[in-house]
Design a protein around this motif. Sequence first.
Motif, PDB file in Angstrom:
ATOM      1  N   ASP B 539       0.808  -1.217   0.000  1.00  0.00           N
ATOM      2  CA  ASP B 539       0.000   0.000   0.000  1.00  0.00           C
ATOM      3  C   ASP B 539       0.847   1.275   0.000  1.00  0.00           C
ATOM      4  O   ASP B 539       0.335   2.354   0.312  1.00  0.00           O
ATOM      5  CB  ASP B 539      -0.963  -0.002   1.194  1.00  0.00           C
ATOM      6  CG  ASP B 539      -2.114  -0.968   0.978  1.00  0.00           C
ATOM      7  OD1 ASP B 539      -2.409  -1.252  -0.201  1.00  0.00           O
ATOM      8  OD2 ASP B 539      -2.688  -1.446   1.966  1.00  0.00           O
ATOM      9  N   LEU B 558      -5.937   8.461  -6.301  1.00  0.00           N
ATOM     10  CA  LEU B 558      -4.741   8.158  -5.509  1.00  0.00           C
ATOM     11  C   LEU B 558      -3.670   9.246  -5.614  1.00  0.00           C
ATOM     12  O   LEU B 558      -2.874   9.423  -4.698  1.00  0.00           O
ATOM     13  CB  LEU B 558      -4.140   6.816  -5.954  1.00  0.00           C
ATOM     14  CG  LEU B 558      -4.985   5.570  -5.668  1.00  0.00           C
ATOM     15  CD1 LEU B 558      -4.350   4.341  -6.288  1.00  0.00           C
ATOM     16  CD2 LEU B 558      -5.137   5.372  -4.162  1.00  0.00           C
ATOM     17  N   LEU B 569      -6.750   2.817   4.230  1.00  0.00           N
ATOM     18  CA  LEU B 569      -8.116   3.003   3.746  1.00  0.00           C
ATOM     19  C   LEU B 569      -8.755   4.218   4.435  1.00  0.00           C
ATOM     20  O   LEU B 569      -9.490   4.983   3.804  1.00  0.00           O
ATOM     21  CB  LEU B 569      -8.932   1.725   4.003  1.00  0.00           C
ATOM     22  CG  LEU B 569     -10.367   1.714   3.499  1.00  0.00           C
ATOM     23  CD1 LEU B 569     -10.439   1.992   2.008  1.00  0.00           C
ATOM     24  CD2 LEU B 569     -11.042   0.388   3.804  1.00  0.00           C
ATOM     25  N   GLU B 587     -14.910   5.892  -5.712  1.00  0.00           N
ATOM     26  CA  GLU B 587     -15.180   6.367  -4.348  1.00  0.00           C
ATOM     27  C   GLU B 587     -16.203   5.456  -3.666  1.00  0.00           C
ATOM     28  O   GLU B 587     -16.050   5.081  -2.505  1.00  0.00           O
ATOM     29  CB  GLU B 587     -15.701   7.806  -4.385  1.00  0.00           C
ATOM     30  CG  GLU B 587     -14.642   8.837  -4.704  1.00  0.00           C
ATOM     31  CD  GLU B 587     -15.221  10.240  -4.844  1.00  0.00           C
ATOM     32  OE1 GLU B 587     -14.520  11.196  -4.536  1.00  0.00           O
ATOM     33  OE2 GLU B 587     -16.396  10.371  -5.269  1.00  0.00           O
ATOM     34  N   ILE B 589     -16.833   2.367  -4.263  1.00  0.00           N
ATOM     35  CA  ILE B 589     -16.259   1.051  -3.941  1.00  0.00           C
ATOM     36  C   ILE B 589     -15.410   1.140  -2.676  1.00  0.00           C
ATOM     37  O   ILE B 589     -15.459   0.255  -1.822  1.00  0.00           O
ATOM     38  CB  ILE B 589     -15.458   0.488  -5.142  1.00  0.00           C
ATOM     39  CG1 ILE B 589     -16.442   0.143  -6.270  1.00  0.00           C
ATOM     40  CG2 ILE B 589     -14.668  -0.758  -4.738  1.00  0.00           C
ATOM     41  CD1 ILE B 589     -15.811  -0.307  -7.555  1.00  0.00           C
ATOM     42  N   PHE B 590     -14.666   2.229  -2.532  1.00  0.00           N
ATOM     43  CA  PHE B 590     -13.870   2.377  -1.298  1.00  0.00           C
ATOM     44  C   PHE B 590     -14.782   2.524  -0.075  1.00  0.00           C
ATOM     45  O   PHE B 590     -14.496   1.989   0.986  1.00  0.00           O
ATOM     46  CB  PHE B 590     -12.905   3.555  -1.409  1.00  0.00           C
ATOM     47  CG  PHE B 590     -11.633   3.204  -2.138  1.00  0.00           C
ATOM     48  CD1 PHE B 590     -10.799   2.202  -1.658  1.00  0.00           C
ATOM     49  CD2 PHE B 590     -11.273   3.840  -3.311  1.00  0.00           C
ATOM     50  CE1 PHE B 590      -9.628   1.851  -2.328  1.00  0.00           C
ATOM     51  CE2 PHE B 590     -10.118   3.498  -3.987  1.00  0.00           C
ATOM     52  CZ  PHE B 590      -9.298   2.496  -3.502  1.00  0.00           C
ATOM     53  N   LEU B 591     -15.877   3.265  -0.249  1.00  0.00           N
ATOM     54  CA  LEU B 591     -16.818   3.400   0.877  1.00  0.00           C
ATOM     55  C   LEU B 591     -17.427   2.045   1.218  1.00  0.00           C
ATOM     56  O   LEU B 591     -17.581   1.696   2.397  1.00  0.00           O
ATOM     57  CB  LEU B 591     -17.924   4.404   0.528  1.00  0.00           C
ATOM     58  CG  LEU B 591     -17.487   5.870   0.502  1.00  0.00           C
ATOM     59  CD1 LEU B 591     -18.556   6.742  -0.134  1.00  0.00           C
ATOM     60  CD2 LEU B 591     -17.183   6.382   1.904  1.00  0.00           C
ATOM     61  N   LEU B 592     -17.711   1.265   0.196  1.00  0.00           N
ATOM     62  CA  LEU B 592     -18.247  -0.085   0.413  1.00  0.00           C
ATOM     63  C   LEU B 592     -17.213  -0.943   1.143  1.00  0.00           C
ATOM     64  O   LEU B 592     -17.527  -1.658   2.098  1.00  0.00           O
ATOM     65  CB  LEU B 592     -18.615  -0.700  -0.943  1.00  0.00           C
ATOM     66  CG  LEU B 592     -19.009  -2.178  -0.954  1.00  0.00           C
ATOM     67  CD1 LEU B 592     -20.240  -2.409  -0.103  1.00  0.00           C
ATOM     68  CD2 LEU B 592     -19.288  -2.646  -2.380  1.00  0.00           C
ATOM     69  N   MET B 593     -15.971  -0.823   0.706  1.00  0.00           N
ATOM     70  CA  MET B 593     -14.889  -1.590   1.330  1.00  0.00           C
ATOM     71  C   MET B 593     -14.766  -1.222   2.810  1.00  0.00           C
ATOM     72  O   MET B 593     -14.586  -2.074   3.669  1.00  0.00           O
ATOM     73  CB  MET B 593     -13.592  -1.239   0.598  1.00  0.00           C
ATOM     74  CG  MET B 593     -12.552  -2.329   0.633  1.00  0.00           C
ATOM     75  SD  MET B 593     -10.968  -1.719   0.079  1.00  0.00           S
ATOM     76  CE  MET B 593     -11.196  -1.485  -1.605  1.00  0.00           C
ATOM     77  N   GLU B 595     -17.131  -0.031   4.729  1.00  0.00           N
ATOM     78  CA  GLU B 595     -18.274  -0.571   5.465  1.00  0.00           C
ATOM     79  C   GLU B 595     -18.112  -2.069   5.689  1.00  0.00           C
ATOM     80  O   GLU B 595     -18.459  -2.594   6.736  1.00  0.00           O
ATOM     81  CB  GLU B 595     -19.580  -0.304   4.708  1.00  0.00           C
ATOM     82  CG  GLU B 595     -20.000   1.126   4.722  1.00  0.00           C
ATOM     83  CD  GLU B 595     -20.058   1.700   6.112  1.00  0.00           C
ATOM     84  OE1 GLU B 595     -20.468   0.986   7.038  1.00  0.00           O
ATOM     85  OE2 GLU B 595     -19.663   2.872   6.285  1.00  0.00           O
TER      86      GLU B 595
END
Lengths: 541, 606
Positions: B539, B558, B569, B587, B589-593, B595
């Motif tokens: 990362d 990024l 994250l 965005e 998908i990152f919020l989903l990740m 959660e």
Amino acid sequence: MKISRQVDIQPRWLIIQQARFGDLMQTAPVLEGAAEMELPPRIDLLVDYGLTDLAQRLEGVQSVYTGNRHMWLKELDNPVRSLVDLRRTVGQIPDDLRPNSYNRVINLTHTTESAYLAALIRSDFHNGLVGHRSGISAADSWERFFQAMLPRRNLNPFNLVDIHLGIAEVKRPGRNGKVRLGQPVAETPSGFSCPMIAIQLGANSPLRRPPVESIAEVICQIYSKLQAKFILVGSKDEKELAERLIRISSQPIIDLTGETTLVELGEWLSRCDLLISGDTGTLHLAAAIGLPTVSLFLGMAQPQHTGPYGKGHIILTPRRDCYPCDEHCQCAHMSCHMDIPPRAIASLVLQALAKETAPCPNGATFDVRVTDFSEDGFLILRDPVTGSESSAGKALKQFWDSELTDTLPGSCLPESGLILNPEDHERLRLLSELGFRAEKAYQRALSQRGKALRMRETLVEFVDLEAQMMHMAGFNDLAGMLVHMYQMERRSLSDDASLESEIIGLALGALTRRSGYLAQRSERSTGFTYCSTPELQVVSA
Amino acid sequence: MSIWNQNARWLESDHPQLVSSIEETDSGEVKVFPSRQGEPTATVGAVRLHSSYNPISEAEGQSKPVDNLDNDAVVVVCGLGLGYLAEAVLRKYSGTIIVVEPSLSILKAALESRDLENLKGAVLVFNTTVEEAIDCIEARCGSGTGWKRVKLVVHPSSLKLNPEYFSEIQRVVQARSNLSVSGLGILVVTPMYGGSLPVARYCASAFERLGHRVDLLDNAIYDPARLQIENITSNRQHREQLGYMLNTLMAESITARALDQAVDLVFLVAQSPVAVPVLDELRKHKIPVAFWFVEDWRLFTYWREMAPRYDYFFTIQKGDFFNHLERIGTRNQHYLPLAADPTVHRPLELDRIETDEFGSAISHVGAGYRNRRQVFSGLTDLDFKLWGSEWDTTSSLGMVLQRNGERISTEESVKIFNATSINLNLHSSPFHEGVNPEGDYLNPRTFEIASCGGFQLVDQRQHLDEHFKPGEEITVFRSAAEMREQIDYYLLHPEERQEIAQRARQRILRDHTYDIRMSEALDFIYSHETTLASHRHPDHIDNLLRDAEADEELKGLLEKFKDKGVLKLDDIILDIKERKGELSRTESIFLLMNEFRRWAREKELA
């Protein structure tokens, strides 16, 4: 030519149900209801990995998509996987769904996670929770009601299936709520001439689980009157309970725990005559396929919320002050488990198998309720002796139905049936007054656009009144629920700032209307109160 | 006019001293002769300085590293030779060029054989020490990230002739360049208790002041658990087993934390809890581990098992100890004496009550070792206060022992050093009477008293004069009798005491702070490490950007974190929430990740 046109205009829906097995079964009536619509939609289903097979068997489902959260969990803990890798993995489901363009995405999962998943799917409309940059919001009034009700379930008069139908904007299906599980994939053994009774021993919490010893006694009592066959169903985690039951029972029992897939479980249940269970996924599967049930709602399980959906299911609940307990309760005594005597359960089972309609009275320590549908189509719990549902439940249902369905709010409010205690009354009266003043302050602020200083002063007044409303929410469940609804409604259009003023105005109006109406439902109604006209009046005491 | 005179004329204006030094220098082994192309070439002993066929063409090839170089680089030509390489670089590159040459005889040969006036376009660092050369480079490139701009072009024959000088320059430049990336992530692991606990904390503070991201795993929180073990059982085996389990907990926390925080370095001091599997695991993840052994190697011998397992092993002793360490296969050992933290060990204005409580004509803070008991028992006739534990309260010293032999906190010892006229600092020895004639390390007190501006008498130690000038910055005694004489003398000469103490403090601030020590430790470590551990982390932003190359939306998201190092994250989520407008697909998908991660954690808690 005509046919292809028909296909073209057929709406396309995606239903997201990522919760457990029981929740999926409580979603099935939505599929049934949708199939009975004038123009039935083509429905895809998004479920958790372990439920794929069962979901595929639900009739009316076009395609099933799955997300394997356990696989994601493993990936998240993998130190060599980068955020970019994980983005690819987690983005796979929405990426798979991307080519589909839906008319409606209906999220029936009620979690923040599912809200962000819903946000990723292209659709003309969203129902249920949707994620935004600033957080989540409910796209429809039934979901807002559900979210506001969650921390205070005792104020909920609706069965979860009715809430799902409300969120999906689908009418109650016919066939008494039964769903079709499709054709069995394998022949299940049967050929028993005597009644077959399925028993589910486990539940997702020990507090909800009927005691094994009680069930052994129930079996003993039934067996003494009727040469029934008993089969134990459940997951492999419940094997130990099954073994215990078999150890202490002298009757023949077939143990199927851990031996069946969910589809096979459905097939077995369809061969049975009745199920005895707590509030479990198996109970909802049985209800969905129309199998009679006798269920024990213990601990935090509340039948008015998650009772089996269908007519004639028998539900037993303990009668004591601490029932139902809090969702996070860690009860040391679980004495409510002893409130329902095995003899009463056995007697109700025998009565149900005999298809008797004789009333089954409440006991000294427990209540009996039978499920039914009201005239307006909601699942209700009737007292088997009086044949009626509670007047408060009925009144609350009517009130919320009027507020939540897409008719003129407040247009069909019940005249009576709901009487608040003095504390509730006082809080709601105050809340109504605050809401009214806040609404006026907000309107004044809007009219002062262009006069920055005055507008700011008025907005400060509005913010202060709003803060007082929030404060009140902490003191009273009913007021809390209304304020929670108000908060959800304020957020309902989330990132669309252009609609903010309209939304706040509507939300304040609804808050004032609801609290005013509920405050009026008291014999001690005096002072500030709600009238059916749009304006509020102060009535002198 | 000779070639030398021509060169001397332009060189003299900026380097007059150099010109006279060169004039006085003998050419020595340098032999200049014409190459086959006619240009001068030379040999130094057996080493050929340039091609004997075509030195200009050879230099063209050697200067390849500056081809297509950005103009903001600082090019350092290591080795002048006869100037061919420097000239080739000057032809190709128009930015800053520094030419370094330490040898006067080579300079003489070059300036006598070739007209080098075009070198005026470069910064000439001739005949200096490595430190001076480094200072000169830093003045041109700037500190911190500026070191990234430095490009070394090494003249191979010069490196052969002066390997130590040029290797050291290469090492320091490499280390500074590695260190210049927006601060390192350093996990400092403290012991549970004891003398090295404050040392670990001083190191952590120093790393922080040096601009690094410090994560302190302060194991002092487990000390009550350690003490509790003593109360649980009197069975020795059980106590050992429980102690072992506690140690395992602390040791495993190192790996967990180091991986979670994606650190570049794990830094431990003596007594910090660690276990072999933990060191193996960190090695697997290529996270270097440094250990500062702030103990006497002759008394504490656990270094035999552990020293070779560390990537870097710092010591407060050298000489024989280094021979032993090499013999057992220790890698990268480095002498790093103790120091003081001037933010803690500082002159204080004490009020009357504090002066009465902590002050005396002479005092000592420390444990009652054998040699101290013997020497100090002859001082009870004086205004003497003895502070610390493990003293025999029934002996004559019991009369001067303060607080019945309680342990003294750091804050209190600072007050004592400030309030005492003469601080006695006799290094401990369980084996000697009086002064240990073989004592080689300096204890923390030596630096701490000086840093407080206190006056001390210290026993003679090997290498003491490398740290302080005896007589000027510190006063040294070789025997108990000499100590007594010095006490009598300095009690009567307060001005001298004050002058010496002030000079000692100045010396501390200049040379002996933890900031300086930690800076030296990092210079040492990062002259060996070629990349930072965090850069290898999946990362790390550079790796993420590379992975995201094909995804424009993701790359765009990024790129904002270009200087972030290892990205979390949480950083992305915070940024998404602060932005405005519709959510992009990435965005969401990152919020989903995020959660999903929250769900996983709740599930874990449940």
